[in-house]
Design a protein around this motif. Structure first.
Motif, short mmCIF file in Angstrom:
data_model
loop_
_atom_site.label_atom_id
_atom_site.label_comp_id
_atom_site.label_asym_id
_atom_site.label_seq_id
_atom_site.Cartn_x
_atom_site.Cartn_y
_atom_site.Cartn_z
N GLN A 133 42.91 10.28 -8.31
CA GLN A 133 43.60 9.20 -9.02
C GLN A 133 43.13 7.83 -8.54
O GLN A 133 42.93 6.91 -9.33
N LEU A 134 42.92 7.71 -7.23
CA LEU A 134 42.45 6.43 -6.70
C LEU A 134 41.05 6.12 -7.22
O LEU A 134 40.76 4.97 -7.58
N ILE A 135 40.17 7.13 -7.24
CA ILE A 135 38.81 6.92 -7.75
C ILE A 135 38.85 6.52 -9.22
O ILE A 135 38.12 5.62 -9.65
N ALA A 136 39.72 7.17 -9.99
CA ALA A 136 39.82 6.87 -11.42
C ALA A 136 40.29 5.43 -11.63
O ALA A 136 39.80 4.73 -12.52
N ARG A 137 41.24 4.98 -10.85
CA ARG A 137 41.72 3.61 -10.99
C ARG A 137 40.65 2.60 -10.60
O ARG A 137 40.51 1.54 -11.23
N ALA A 138 39.90 2.91 -9.54
CA ALA A 138 38.81 2.02 -9.15
C ALA A 138 37.76 1.97 -10.25
O ALA A 138 37.23 0.89 -10.58
N ASP A 139 37.45 3.12 -10.83
CA ASP A 139 36.46 3.18 -11.91
C ASP A 139 36.92 2.36 -13.11
O ASP A 139 36.14 1.61 -13.70
N ALA A 140 38.20 2.51 -13.48
CA ALA A 140 38.74 1.75 -14.59
C ALA A 140 38.75 0.25 -14.29
O ALA A 140 38.72 -0.58 -15.21
N ASP A 141 38.75 -0.09 -12.99
CA ASP A 141 38.75 -1.49 -12.57
C ASP A 141 37.34 -2.04 -12.40
O ASP A 141 37.16 -3.15 -11.89
N GLY A 142 36.35 -1.24 -12.78
CA GLY A 142 34.97 -1.73 -12.75
C GLY A 142 34.23 -1.46 -11.46
O GLY A 142 33.12 -1.96 -11.27
N ILE A 143 34.79 -0.67 -10.54
CA ILE A 143 34.14 -0.37 -9.26
C ILE A 143 33.28 0.88 -9.44
O ILE A 143 33.78 1.94 -9.83
N ARG A 144 31.97 0.78 -9.19
CA ARG A 144 31.06 1.91 -9.31
C ARG A 144 30.48 2.21 -7.93
O ARG A 144 29.79 1.38 -7.33
N TYR A 145 30.75 3.40 -7.42
CA TYR A 145 30.26 3.79 -6.10
C TYR A 145 28.93 4.52 -6.23
O TYR A 145 28.76 5.38 -7.09
N ARG A 146 27.99 4.19 -5.35
CA ARG A 146 26.67 4.82 -5.35
C ARG A 146 26.36 5.33 -3.95
O ARG A 146 26.69 4.68 -2.95
N PRO A 147 25.69 6.47 -3.87
CA PRO A 147 25.32 6.99 -2.54
C PRO A 147 24.36 6.00 -1.85
O PRO A 147 23.46 5.46 -2.49
N PRO A 148 24.56 5.76 -0.58
CA PRO A 148 23.64 4.86 0.14
C PRO A 148 22.26 5.50 0.30
O PRO A 148 22.14 6.71 0.47
N SER A 149 21.23 4.67 0.26
CA SER A 149 19.86 5.18 0.36
C SER A 149 19.52 5.64 1.76
O SER A 149 18.61 6.45 1.96
N ALA A 150 20.22 5.11 2.77
CA ALA A 150 19.99 5.51 4.16
C ALA A 150 21.30 5.42 4.91
O ALA A 150 22.18 4.62 4.55
N LYS A 151 21.46 6.22 5.94
CA LYS A 151 22.70 6.28 6.72
C LYS A 151 22.48 5.68 8.11
O LYS A 151 21.41 5.81 8.71
N ALA A 152 23.51 5.04 8.63
CA ALA A 152 23.43 4.46 9.97
C ALA A 152 23.38 5.55 11.04
O ALA A 152 22.70 5.39 12.06
N VAL A 153 24.11 6.64 10.82
CA VAL A 153 24.17 7.71 11.82
C VAL A 153 23.89 9.04 11.13
O VAL A 153 24.60 9.44 10.21
N THR A 154 22.84 9.71 11.58
CA THR A 154 22.54 11.05 11.10
C THR A 154 22.53 12.05 12.24
O THR A 154 22.54 13.26 12.02
N ARG A 155 22.50 11.56 13.49
CA ARG A 155 22.51 12.43 14.67
C ARG A 155 23.13 11.65 15.83
O ARG A 155 23.12 10.43 15.87
N TRP A 156 23.68 12.42 16.78
CA TRP A 156 24.42 11.81 17.89
C TRP A 156 23.78 12.12 19.24
O TRP A 156 24.40 11.89 20.28
N ASP A 157 22.55 12.63 19.27
CA ASP A 157 22.00 13.06 20.55
C ASP A 157 21.72 11.88 21.49
O ASP A 157 21.68 12.05 22.70
N ARG A 158 21.52 10.68 20.95
CA ARG A 158 21.45 9.46 21.76
C ARG A 158 22.74 8.70 21.49
O ARG A 158 22.81 7.80 20.67
N ALA A 159 23.80 9.08 22.22
CA ALA A 159 25.16 8.70 21.83
C ALA A 159 25.40 7.20 21.89
O ALA A 159 26.07 6.64 21.01
N VAL A 160 24.91 6.51 22.92
CA VAL A 160 25.16 5.06 23.02
C VAL A 160 24.51 4.34 21.84
O VAL A 160 25.10 3.44 21.24
N ALA A 161 23.28 4.73 21.51
CA ALA A 161 22.58 4.12 20.39
C ALA A 161 23.33 4.37 19.08
O ALA A 161 23.55 3.45 18.28
N ALA A 162 23.74 5.61 18.84
CA ALA A 162 24.44 5.94 17.60
C ALA A 162 25.77 5.20 17.49
O ALA A 162 26.14 4.72 16.42
#
Length: 766
Positions: A133-162
């Motif tokens: 319902q929240l997504i539908a209301r945002a969509d009706a309000d003109g908000i279009r969500y798109r998947p990001p082309s790159a992610k800030a965190v994909t792994r945690w093996d270098r924990a301080v950096a991530a």
């Protein structure tokens, strides 16, 4: 109010803040703050999702005062996580009101709506648990969500950096949210009114100003010996050459008196011009020297726009115009606004403010972090970084440099051998710690600027306070640096009948210390008698120039820093005299040194002295040998196991709690210094009638002394009156950090000694 969805209630002009406009604007701002970071689209997504829960009917009723106790952020965080696998965005959205939480599997699964509906960790209710319902209301309000082309965190093996990646994205979101909300409430009938941007860095113009200052103020100085002038020119050229290198991590090793403060600014500006960097941030360890540096920078850039040099520390804004209870002047309000997100070309701050923000989880502390990207970050007196925090701190700075086109410079005369921690650092951030030395020929610089001769004590040789006092009576100008305030008091007692004796420690409030330093400089400049008894607060950058310095035995870097106050300008015909002495004190290390780490470092110095018979403080190799032995003994990588466990658990709140550069179990005491009695009385009266708030605390900093919190049965509590906290017009809410000294007969704040508590136990800091 219309029947559309809103993010915030009406401003002073009756305009409500449309939710779709707020989400779109926050997304656009967050994406722009991310700059060239590969995850900028994820930052934009976080802005567009952060208030998704405000599309719930219950939140809209809350805006009208008809509901309360709602969570409007978790549904957006859950969509970021479950719909787009954007972990950093999810954590940032979750934390934009409550702070970053745990990033492990259990913490992330806790965002699931069903779990939150059954048991919310903060006792709140979801504004709407129906995600569709929240997504539908945002969509009706003109908000279009798109998947990001790159992610800030994909792994945690270098924990301080991530985790730093998460904090930087969090910073982009928080600043965007704050600014757009502020623009709404500052707006008028024509719409939002965004604050004006801070000045921008023009490195070429700034370099011209710096060169003019050097030509007219430094290079033309007739009192400077040719060798000193030549050494300063050498350092100046070395920094200009180092600026040509790619962005990265640097050390700048240069002796005291070589002009390091301005040379590292030269490096930063040349580097910023070459690489298109946006700002310079200078961090210093002590308030006792931050204003000294800020004054130099303000003089250099006197013709530049207001807040070209922005100060962000406890004493900023405490000039005459803000010292009284008058309304805050416009220029101070602008400074405070810019300090919220470091929107200025040159920022001068403290190590505490900068480094603790890098490991914080709070929105207000993290808000400025995105402005460290594509910047030059200077650490003056870098030896002050505590060993127990060295590895994670170096990891965070290394990653900031490698991933976000920033440069980090560690400048000091006593350069720690942090590169020996490279392997431990690389476990938390891939680049590890392998800085480039900005002054490759710095040993020759130290040899050229050798201005002192150090005399070391013989094994077993002790010196009593009475004997030391007798020596000082025969020395017209001398600085004595001791390890404990109790020792300073003992020596001052022994010098009670000796004229022209001054005292400096954090027993004195900052305004008092500043005044004492000015008087000492005047007397030294006029050649008048001046004997200064000080704790370590006079070391590391304080601009004093004594012909004789006596230093109680301690860590090698502390002895070298004290020696930097001797013949600082090289004006003596012969080398200045530095004498290291062992105080005649019995008992364990607690009777002789302030902390166990300080004791360990002193013992390493003693061991090296016994092995070699002497130590040449003018030889950088001596410090490398010292630090390597110290790290072998103290094992920085293995210290603070609870902190390292919190890193592995991705526990943002626990990390923020444990990362402390200084002891936080402290209180602030407003003191009645005689030369600022009117200000004290005004602050005291305001606290009694209205209670204290943020503005009061900022004004009070200049007249406040920090204490370790005394034990519950300590007699000090008989004269420390707790200040009442002002909150929503009420003054009866208790707080336990700020107190006012009750001293009607002037017994407990002395014009020479500062704060004197009725106590048998030492609780004063520093």
């Amino acid at each position: 109010m219309d029947n559309r969805f809103h993010a915030h209630s009406a401003n002073a002009f009756g305009t409500w803040h449309r939710l779709n406009e707020h989400l779109t604007s926050a997304g656009r701002l967050a994406r722009s703050f991310a700059g060239s970071a590969p995850w900028r689209d994820e930052a934009g997504l976080a802005g567009e999702l952060h208030d998704l829960g405000k599309y719930g009917e219950r939140f809209q009723r809350r805006l009208q005062g008809q509901d309360s106790g709602l969570d409007h952020w978790s549904m957006g965080a859950w969509l970021a996580l479950s719909g787009y696998q954007a972990v950093a965005a999810a954590l940032a959205i979750q934390g934009h009101h409550i702070g970053l939480q745990r990033g492990d599997r259990g913490g992330l699964l806790g965002l699931e709506p069903g779990r939150l509906t059954r048991q919310h960790p903060f006792g709140l209710a979801l504004s709407d648990p129906d995600l569709d319902q929240l997504i539908a209301r945002a969509d009706a309000d003109g908000i279009r969500y798109r998947p990001p082309s790159a992610k800030a965190v994909t792994r945690w093996d270098r924990a301080v950096a991530a985790m730093l990646d998460v904090r930087l994205l969090f910073s982009c979101l928080v600043d965007a949210d704050f600014l757009d909300t502020e623009a709404h409430f500052e707006g008028d009938a024509n719409g939002k009114r965004f604050r004006g941007p801070g000045p921008t860095l023009d490195p070429a113009a700034a370099l011209r100003a710096l060169d003019r200052y050097m030509d007219h103020g430094i290079r033309s100085g007739r009192q400077i010996r040719p060798a000193v002038r030549e050494a300063r020119e050498t350092l100046w050229q070395a920094c200009a050459d180092a600026a040509l290198a790619p962005t990265g991590c640097f050390t700048l090793t240069a002796p005291t008196g070589s002009g390091k403060t301005l040379a590292m600014l030269k490096l930063a500006l040349e580097h910023a011009r070459r690489h298109g960097l946006e700002r310079i941030v200078l961090a210093v360890p002590f308030l006792t020297i931050i204003e000294q540096t800020a004054q130099i920078y303000r003089t250099v850039f006197a013709d530049f726009p207001e807040n070209f040099v922005l100060e962000h520390h406890g004493l900023a804004g405490l000039g005459p115009e803000t010292a009284s209870g008058d309304a805050q002047p416009p220029q101070e309000r602008e400074r405070r606004l810019l300090a919220e997100n470091w929107d200025a070309p040159i920022v001068i701050t403290t190590n505490v403010q900068l480094l603790e923000s890098l490991f914080s989880n709070r929105p207000s502390a993290c808000r400025k972090l995105h402005n460290l990207m594509e910047s030059v970050i200077l650490f003056d007196e870098a030896q002050g970084l505590p060993a127990q925090l060295a590895v994670p701190t170096l990891a965070a700075l290394s990653h900031l440099s490698a991933a976000y086109r920033s440069s980090v410079v560690f400048a000091t005369a006593t350069q720690p051998a942090f590169d020996s921690l490279h392997e431990a650092v690389s476990r938390y951030a891939a680049p590890g710690w392998q800085p480039v030395e900005a002054v490759p020929d710095h040993p020759a610089l130290f040899a050229t600027l050798k201005r002192v001769e150090v005399t070391w004590p013989n094994p077993g040789e002790k010196l009593g306070w009475g004997d030391l006092a007798a020596e000082l009576e025969e020395i017209p100008q001398a600085l004595v640096v001791v390890n404990l305030k109790r020792h300073a008091m003992a020596l001052l007692d022994a010098l009670a009948e000796t004229p022209d004796v001054f005292h400096l420690s954090t027993n004195l409030c900052p305004m008092h210390r500043r005044a004492v330093l000015n008087r000492i400089r005047d007397r030294l400049g006029r050649g008048e008698p001046c004997r200064l008894i000080s704790t370590q607060c006079v070391e590391a950058g304080v601009d004093l120039d004594f012909p004789r310095v006596l230093r109680a035995f301690g860590p090698l870097e502390a002895i070298a820093q004290a020696a930097g106050r001797c013949n600082r300008e090289g004006r003596l015909d012969e080398p200045g005299e530095v004498r290291v002495f062992d105080p005649e004190e019995s008992g364990d290390w607690r009777r002789r040194y302030p902390t166990h780490a300080y004791f360990q470092a002193a013992e390493v110095t003693r061991r090296i002295l016994l092995d070699l018979g002497t130590i040449d403080i003018n030889d950088p190799a001596a410090f490398r040998h010292y630090y390597r032995q110290l790290y072998d003994l103290s094992q920085p990588a293995g210290q603070n196991p609870a902190f390292h466990e919190a890193i592995e658990a991705r526990d943002f709140p626990e990390i923020a709690r444990l990362y402390r550069l200084i002891d936080q179990d402290a209180i602030q005491v407003l003191v009645p210094w005689s030369e600022r009695m009117e200000e004290f009385e005004a602050l005291q009266a305001e606290a009694e009638t209205d209670g204290i708030g943020g503005t009061w605390m900022r004004r009070a900093q200049g007249l406040a002394v920090s204490l370790y919190r005394p034990r519950a049965d300590h007699p000090a509590w008989g004269i420390l009156i707790p200040a009442k906290l002002r909150r929503s017009g009420r003054t009866n809410r208790q707080q336990d950090e700020w107190f006012i000294l009750e001293d009607p007969r002037g017994e407990h704040y002395d014009d020479r000694l500062g704060l004197i508590l009725p106590q048998a136990e030492q609780v004063l800091i520093g």
